[in-house]
Motif scaffolding. Structure first.
Motif, mmCIF file in Angstrom:
data_model
loop_
_atom_site.group_PDB
_atom_site.id
_atom_site.type_symbol
_atom_site.label_atom_id
_atom_site.label_comp_id
_atom_site.label_asym_id
_atom_site.label_seq_id
_atom_site.Cartn_x
_atom_site.Cartn_y
_atom_site.Cartn_z
ATOM 1 N N ALA A 226 0.829 -1.207 0.000
ATOM 2 C CA ALA A 226 0.000 0.000 0.000
ATOM 3 C C ALA A 226 0.865 1.260 0.000
ATOM 4 C CB ALA A 226 -0.926 -0.010 1.216
ATOM 5 N N LEU A 227 1.918 1.260 0.807
ATOM 6 C CA LEU A 227 2.792 2.436 0.869
ATOM 7 C C LEU A 227 3.494 2.674 -0.467
ATOM 8 C CD1 LEU A 227 4.386 2.023 4.427
ATOM 9 C CD2 LEU A 227 2.599 3.636 3.718
ATOM 10 N N VAL A 228 3.987 1.594 -1.080
ATOM 11 C CA VAL A 228 4.662 1.731 -2.372
ATOM 12 C C VAL A 228 3.691 2.212 -3.437
ATOM 13 C CG1 VAL A 228 5.779 0.447 -4.242
ATOM 14 C CG2 VAL A 228 6.453 0.032 -1.879
ATOM 15 N N ALA A 229 2.481 1.671 -3.447
ATOM 16 C CA ALA A 229 1.488 2.069 -4.448
ATOM 17 C C ALA A 229 1.124 3.546 -4.308
ATOM 18 C CB ALA A 229 0.237 1.195 -4.312
ATOM 19 N N LEU A 230 0.890 4.005 -3.087
ATOM 20 C CA LEU A 230 0.519 5.405 -2.877
ATOM 21 C C LEU A 230 1.671 6.343 -3.214
ATOM 22 C CD1 LEU A 230 -1.513 5.069 0.455
ATOM 23 C CD2 LEU A 230 -2.412 5.481 -1.849
ATOM 24 N N ALA A 231 2.892 5.954 -2.830
ATOM 25 C CA ALA A 231 4.048 6.790 -3.162
ATOM 26 C C ALA A 231 4.259 6.857 -4.671
ATOM 27 C CB ALA A 231 5.300 6.231 -2.478
ATOM 28 N N PHE A 232 4.063 5.738 -5.344
ATOM 29 C CA PHE A 232 4.219 5.688 -6.794
ATOM 30 C C PHE A 232 3.176 6.564 -7.484
ATOM 31 C CE2 PHE A 232 4.552 2.654 -10.653
ATOM 32 C CZ PHE A 232 5.517 3.470 -11.213
ATOM 33 N N ALA A 233 1.935 6.513 -6.978
ATOM 34 C CA ALA A 233 0.868 7.343 -7.551
ATOM 35 C C ALA A 233 1.156 8.830 -7.343
ATOM 36 C CB ALA A 233 -0.473 6.970 -6.934
ATOM 37 N N ALA A 234 1.619 9.184 -6.153
ATOM 38 C CA ALA A 234 1.948 10.582 -5.882
ATOM 39 C C ALA A 234 3.066 11.065 -6.800
ATOM 40 C CB ALA A 234 2.348 10.747 -4.420
ATOM 41 N N LEU A 235 4.083 10.222 -6.989
ATOM 42 C CA LEU A 235 5.185 10.563 -7.886
ATOM 43 C C LEU A 235 4.692 10.735 -9.321
ATOM 44 C CD1 LEU A 235 8.236 10.830 -8.559
ATOM 45 C CD2 LEU A 235 8.281 8.335 -8.784
ATOM 46 N N GLY A 236 3.861 9.794 -9.780
ATOM 47 C CA GLY A 236 3.383 9.841 -11.148
ATOM 48 C C GLY A 236 2.538 11.073 -11.433
ATOM 49 N N VAL A 237 1.589 11.375 -10.541
ATOM 50 C CA VAL A 237 0.719 12.537 -10.746
ATOM 51 C C VAL A 237 1.518 13.831 -10.660
ATOM 52 C CG1 VAL A 237 -1.239 13.822 -9.816
ATOM 53 C CG2 VAL A 237 -1.348 11.329 -9.970
ATOM 54 N N THR A 238 2.462 13.889 -9.734
ATOM 55 C CA THR A 238 3.295 15.096 -9.606
ATOM 56 C C THR A 238 4.116 15.331 -10.864
ATOM 57 O OG1 THR A 238 3.429 14.820 -7.202
ATOM 58 C CG2 THR A 238 5.097 16.214 -8.246
ATOM 59 N N ALA A 239 4.762 14.273 -11.360
ATOM 60 C CA ALA A 239 5.573 14.400 -12.572
ATOM 61 C C ALA A 239 4.711 14.744 -13.775
ATOM 62 C CB ALA A 239 6.334 13.102 -12.820
ATOM 63 N N GLY A 240 3.565 14.082 -13.899
ATOM 64 C CA GLY A 240 2.682 14.363 -15.022
ATOM 65 C C GLY A 240 2.146 15.780 -14.999
ATOM 66 N N THR A 241 1.754 16.252 -13.818
ATOM 67 C CA THR A 241 1.231 17.610 -13.691
ATOM 68 C C THR A 241 2.290 18.640 -14.050
ATOM 69 O OG1 THR A 241 -0.268 16.881 -11.933
ATOM 70 C CG2 THR A 241 0.163 19.239 -12.100
ATOM 71 N N ARG A 242 3.501 18.405 -13.605
ATOM 72 C CA ARG A 242 4.588 19.358 -13.898
ATOM 73 C C ARG A 242 4.838 19.467 -15.405
ATOM 74 N NH1 ARG A 242 9.707 18.504 -10.237
ATOM 75 N NH2 ARG A 242 8.042 19.042 -8.758
ATOM 76 N N VAL A 243 4.846 18.318 -16.076
ATOM 77 C CA VAL A 243 5.076 18.337 -17.522
ATOM 78 C C VAL A 243 3.921 19.024 -18.241
ATOM 79 C CG1 VAL A 243 5.272 16.879 -19.575
ATOM 80 C CG2 VAL A 243 6.563 16.308 -17.519
ATOM 81 N N PHE A 244 2.685 18.719 -17.849
ATOM 82 C CA PHE A 244 1.537 19.336 -18.518
ATOM 83 C C PHE A 244 1.512 20.844 -18.319
ATOM 84 C CE2 PHE A 244 0.123 15.319 -19.690
ATOM 85 C CZ PHE A 244 -1.089 15.374 -20.345
ATOM 86 N N ARG A 245 1.871 21.297 -17.131
ATOM 87 C CA ARG A 245 1.852 22.741 -16.881
ATOM 88 C C ARG A 245 2.933 23.451 -17.673
ATOM 89 N NH1 ARG A 245 0.663 22.550 -10.332
ATOM 90 N NH2 ARG A 245 -1.621 22.566 -10.517
ATOM 91 N N ARG A 246 4.099 22.834 -17.760
ATOM 92 C CA ARG A 246 5.194 23.462 -18.515
ATOM 93 C C ARG A 246 4.913 23.459 -20.008
ATOM 94 N NH1 ARG A 246 10.576 20.932 -15.503
ATOM 95 N NH2 ARG A 246 10.417 22.178 -13.590
ATOM 96 N N ALA A 247 4.266 22.365 -20.467
ATOM 97 C CA ALA A 247 3.995 22.264 -21.903
ATOM 98 C C ALA A 247 2.770 23.056 -22.316
ATOM 99 C CB ALA A 247 3.814 20.797 -22.280
ATOM 100 N N GLY A 248 1.950 23.410 -21.326
ATOM 101 C CA GLY A 248 0.724 24.112 -21.654
ATOM 102 C C GLY A 248 -0.266 23.250 -22.400
ATOM 103 N N ALA A 249 -0.208 21.922 -22.152
ATOM 104 C CA ALA A 249 -1.059 21.010 -22.914
ATOM 105 C C ALA A 249 -2.520 21.183 -22.551
ATOM 106 C CB ALA A 249 -0.642 19.569 -22.627
#
Length: 249
Positions: A226-249
């Motif tokens: 559970a801890l690994v899954a939640l940490a992985f999800a937080a990492l994924g959403v954070t990275a994805g959000t950062r890229v989308f905001r920078r790209a202006g997608a």
């Protein structure tokens, strides 16, 4: 505002998916083939862990569905970049985070639908697992999909085209599949390979879902998963959000 925008984006892509029902069904075809042709081979074999062969194989197939289904989700946005869809979305007032979450939630809904079909087929073939364990498996699949789909879209926004995206995803997903014990538990592996697999976060998710399928809910295996899954999800959403905001997608 974010929830409203996310619902709009989710609705757009959900309607696209519903117009292509065959795509939804073919997505679960490979795990079903493993279930039909590989599952019976394991019946009665000593697999060195708790549970019978179905309680070991089905959790692995569920997470295999999430691993490959979510990791390749970015192909869709590469096509949208080339056809100008992303450029048109860029000038709208819709939240950049919603543009990611709407897509990711659509992918999660599709994979959960496919997972339910897979579990129903497994039950018909002889799987016996507590309802709580089955629900836990679906929850882990959902969290894994959120993580991997977010990372997949982030990668797709960075690469030039499918010729770059595909090899990168394959290079990451194949070791994850082989070292996590999706098909067979790593307890059967040599000591050095079993030890190496523990550095693969995906292995902890597989072990946790298998623990749920034998009713072992209050264990360190479940906690680590559970801890690994939640940490992985937080990492994924954070990275994805950062890229989308920078790209202006």
């Amino acid at each position: 505002m974010l929830m409203h925008d996310t619902a709009l984006v989710f609705g757009r892509y959900a309607r696209q998916t519903l117009r292509s029902r065959l795509q939804m069904l073919f997505g679960v075809l490979m795990p079903l083939l493993y279930l039909l042709f590989f599952g019976p081979l394991l019946t009665g074999l000593p697999l060195g862990t708790q549970g019978d062969s179905w309680q070991i194989l089905v959790p692995g197939l569920l997470l295999q569905l999430g691993l490959f289904g979510a990791s390749f989700a970015g192909f869709a946005i590469i096509a949208e970049k080339h056809t100008g869809v992303v450029e048109r979305m860029r000038v709208t007032p819709v939240s950049r985070l919603a543009l990611l979450l709407g897509r990711v939630l659509r992918d999660t809904a599709v994979l959960l639908f496919q997972a339910v079909l897979l579990v129903l087929a497994a039950l018909a073939m002889g799987l016996r697992a507590p309802l709580g364990g089955i629900l836990i498996g679906l929850a882990f699949l959902a969290v894994l999909t959120v993580a991997l789909a977010s990372l997949s879209y982030a990668l797709a926004m960075k690469v030039a085209g499918p010729h770059e995206f595909g090899p990168v995803v394959n290079a990451l997903t194949m070791p994850s599949m082989l070292l996590s014990g999706l098909m067979l538990p790593m307890a059967l592996a040599p000591g050095w390979l079993d030890a190496l697999s523990h550095v693969m976060p995906f292995r902890h998710l597989v072990d946790a879902v298998r623990a749920g399928y034998v009713g072992d809910y209050a264990s360190t295996t479940m906690l680590y998963g559970a801890l690994v899954a939640l940490a992985f999800a937080a990492l994924g959403v954070t990275a994805g959000t950062r890229v989308f905001r920078r790209a202006g997608a």
